[in-house]
Design a protein around this motif. Structure first.
Motif, short mmCIF file in Angstrom:
data_model
loop_
_atom_site.label_atom_id
_atom_site.label_comp_id
_atom_site.label_asym_id
_atom_site.label_seq_id
_atom_site.Cartn_x
_atom_site.Cartn_y
_atom_site.Cartn_z
N ALA A 164 7.31 6.64 40.11
CA ALA A 164 8.75 6.77 39.88
C ALA A 164 9.16 6.46 38.44
N LEU A 165 8.25 5.91 37.65
CA LEU A 165 8.52 5.72 36.23
C LEU A 165 7.68 6.69 35.38
N TRP A 166 6.75 7.36 36.04
CA TRP A 166 5.96 8.43 35.42
C TRP A 166 5.46 8.04 34.03
N ARG A 167 4.75 6.90 34.02
CA ARG A 167 4.14 6.37 32.78
C ARG A 167 5.18 6.10 31.69
N GLY A 168 6.41 5.83 32.11
CA GLY A 168 7.47 5.53 31.17
C GLY A 168 8.18 6.74 30.61
N ARG A 169 7.74 7.92 31.00
CA ARG A 169 8.28 9.15 30.42
C ARG A 169 9.68 9.48 30.94
N VAL A 170 10.15 8.74 31.96
CA VAL A 170 11.52 8.96 32.45
C VAL A 170 12.55 8.56 31.40
N LEU A 171 12.16 7.74 30.44
CA LEU A 171 13.10 7.28 29.42
C LEU A 171 13.45 8.40 28.44
N SER A 172 12.47 9.25 28.15
CA SER A 172 12.70 10.37 27.23
C SER A 172 11.94 11.58 27.75
N PRO A 173 12.45 12.23 28.78
CA PRO A 173 11.72 13.35 29.38
C PRO A 173 11.51 14.50 28.39
N THR A 174 10.28 14.98 28.34
CA THR A 174 9.96 16.11 27.47
C THR A 174 9.36 17.28 28.25
N GLU A 175 8.87 17.00 29.47
CA GLU A 175 8.27 18.03 30.30
C GLU A 175 9.01 18.11 31.64
#
Length: 211
Positions: A164-175
Motif C-alpha cells: 500500500a506504500l509501493w516502496r514509497g512511490r505513492v508520495l510522487s507517482p511516476t508510473e
C-alpha cells in the motif's frame, strides 16, 4: 524511494517478532531457490501480522488474492480453527505446485483451498461471507478487487492490502501502478463504510474494517 524503514530497524522488528514455524522457514528458503521473484513472498513480518489478525478476529472464512508460493496462506492457516478455511486465488501453476507441496506436509494444510484462475472469475465461487481478506495481487486491479470483495465481507470483517506504500512511490507517482496505489489509498480514507489504518510494514499494509 525503495527503503521505507531503516533496514536495521526493520531487521530488529523481525528479530523481535515471534518466529515462524519450521515449515514456513523451509518454504521461504525454497521460494528464494526456485522462483524468479522471491521478494513477492510476504515474509515473516507480514506473515506473523496476518496470523495474529486472523487469530484475534476468530476468522472462519479467509480469502487471499495472490497466493504465490503460499507463505501468507500457511501463516494464516496456522492461526485459525480446524474448521476454518483460507481460499487462495492464484494463476501461476509453478507457484501453486510449490505451495501445495508444503500444504500437503502441514497439519494446517487441509484448511487451504486453492482457486486456480483469474481472481475476479473465481472469487464469486465462494458462497460463504468473508471474515478476512489479504489482497496482494495485480496492483492495477486493486480497485476491482475491492469492489468485488466488499459486498462479500461481513460487517466488522477486515481487508489487509499489501504494497500500500509501493516502496514509497505513492508520495510522487511516476508510473501507472504508483498512481493506482496512491489513488486507492485516497479512495479508502474517503469512504464512509470502512475505517482503516495505513502502516509502514514492509511495503505498506492498509488495514480496513467494514463498518
Amino acid at each position: 524511494m525503495d527503503v521505507l524503514v531503516n533496514p536495521l530497524i526493520e531487521q530488529y522488528c523481525e528479530d523481535m517478532t515471534s518466529g515462524e514455524s519450521a515449515l514456513l522457514k523451509e518454504l521461504a528458503k525454497i521460494t528464494y531457490q526456485r522462483t524468479r521473484y522471491p521478494h513477492n513472498m510476504s515474509g515473516r513480518l507480514v506473515g506473523q501480522t496476518l496470523k495474529l489478525l486472523a487469530t484475534l478476529t476468530h476468522s472462519r472464512v479467509i480469502l487471499e488474492v495472490g497466493m504465490f508460493t503460499g507463505y501468507a496462506a500457511l501463516s494464516m492457516a496456522e492461526g485459525i480453527a480446524e474448521n476454518a478455511v483460507v481460499y487462495c486465488c492464484e494463476t501461476n501453476p509453478r507457484a501453486i505446485s510449490i505451495a501445495q507441496s508444503f500444504f500437503d506436509r502441514s497439519p494446517h494444510g487441509h484448511k487451504i483451498k486453492v482457486l486456480f484462475g483469474r481472481a475476479l472469475d473465481t472469487i464469486p465461487e465462494i458462497a460463504e461471507p468473508l471474515d478476512m481478506v489479504f489482497l496482494d495481487a495485480d496492483k492495477k486491479a486493486y480497485f476491482d478487487y475491492l469492489e468485488c470483495i466488499l459486498p462479500m465481507l461481513k460487517q466488522g470483517g477486515i481487508i489487509v492490502i499489501d504494497d500500500a506504500l509501493w516502496r514509497g512511490r505513492v508520495l510522487s507517482p511516476t508510473e501507472a501502478r504508483d498512481q493506482v496505489i496512491a489513488d486507492l489509498n485516497s479512495h479508502i480514507v474517503a469512504r464512509n463504510d470502512v475505517e482503516n489504518v495505513l502502516l509502514p510494514v514492509r511495503h505498506g499494509l492498509n488495514i480496513l474494517r467494514k463498518l
